[in-house]
Design an enzyme around this catalytic site. Structure first.
Site, PDB file in Angstrom:
ATOM      1  N   HIS A  73       0.844  -1.193   0.000  1.00  0.00           N
ATOM      2  CA  HIS A  73       0.000   0.000   0.000  1.00  0.00           C
ATOM      3  C   HIS A  73       0.878   1.242   0.000  1.00  0.00           C
ATOM      4  CE1 HIS A  73      -3.435   2.574   0.658  1.00  0.00           C
ATOM      5  NE2 HIS A  73      -2.835   3.116   1.700  1.00  0.00           N
ATOM      6  N   SER A  74       0.608   2.167  -0.926  1.00  0.00           N
ATOM      7  CA  SER A  74       1.321   3.441  -1.035  1.00  0.00           C
ATOM      8  C   SER A  74       2.823   3.167  -1.209  1.00  0.00           C
ATOM      9  CB  SER A  74       1.012   4.304   0.193  1.00  0.00           C
ATOM     10  OG  SER A  74       1.376   5.645  -0.021  1.00  0.00           O
TER      11      SER A  74
END
Length: 254
Positions: free
Chosen positions: A94-95
């Site tokens: 994530h990210s």
């Protein structure tokens, strides 16, 4: 205890060991994030998917260790920590974790054990160039950026000790992301699933869709209502997408 096993224990958190697993999902957190972010997902994915949550240095139980400010070095260490794991392994980031996951996928492929799948969330593709300098902001401005992304509770702003402890980690991670360059842009022979929030203030749907350039295998894009941390708003739907991406690669051994 040999060095590889020690490295694995240092980097990997197993919140829900699953002896009957048919797939291992390595989860890599966002800037400023920690392994515990994936505790709910680890429980939700079912008995046939075990989540290995990566703990970066400098946070939680590794808070006294030196931070790593280079995505490539992070990927080197994570890939090494995964060496003892047998059976199909997929990657979910994530990210910032999406960028680290991509680099880990490259290392696994180069080592002859390619990932079964790469799942990326809320992060523009490596081929999308943009200059970010959030690490150069002062503490107050950086805190505003974190709150805009939704990665922290508003009470964070009122806790000076927490702010003092967390700002160096955030600044380090934002610098690592800003300095990252994709050294080998040729496509991976690994299926890629990309997820993004429709109102993410820091990445567009088009920038996430550009991940299709980085695979010669299947690609799918999933857009959810919400911002950078849309996952918290749609835990069931995200879990379903992840299981759908992983199921074709489940081990047939019982």
């Amino acid at each position: 205890m040999n060095a590889t096993v020690a490295c694995t224990q240092q980097w990997i958190r197993r919140y829900h060991p699953k002896p009957a697993r048919r797939m291992t999902l390595v989860a890599l957190p966002h800037a400023g994030g920690s392994a515990s972010y994936f505790h709910p997902l680890s429980a939700a994915l079912g008995d046939d998917v075990e989540v290995l949550a990566v703990q970066y240095p400098g946070r939680q139980d590794r808070r006294h260790e030196a931070l790593i400010g280079d995505v490539h070095e992070l990927a080197d260490q994570v890939a090494r920590a995964l060496m003892p794991w047998a059976g199909p392994v997929a990657l979910f980031g994530h990210s910032m974790g999406a960028t680290v996951a991509y680099e880990v996928a490259r290392r696994l492929a180069d080592g002859g054990s390619p990932a079964a799948a790469l799942i990326v969330s809320a992060r523009r593709a490596p081929s999308v160039a943009r200059t970010d300098a959030f690490h150069e902001l002062d503490d107050e401005q950086l805190l505003k950026e974190v709150l805009l992304l939704g990665g922290s509770d508003a009470a964070f702003a009122l806790d000076e000790e927490l702010l003092r402890l967390t700002m160096p980690v955030l600044r380090n991670d934002f610098r690592a992301v800003a300095d990252y360059r994709c050294a080998h842009p040729e496509p991976l022979a690994v299926p890629v699933t990309a997820l993004v929030g429709s109102t993410d203030p820091r990445v567009t749907v088009a920038e996430v869709d550009a991940w299709r350039r980085h695979t010669s295998a299947a690609f799918s894009l999933h857009v959810f209502d919400g911002g950078h941390f849309y996952l918290a708003e749609h835990p069931g739907a995200v879990t379903e997408v992840l299981r759908s991406a992983l199921a074709p690669h489940f081990s047939t051994e019982t």
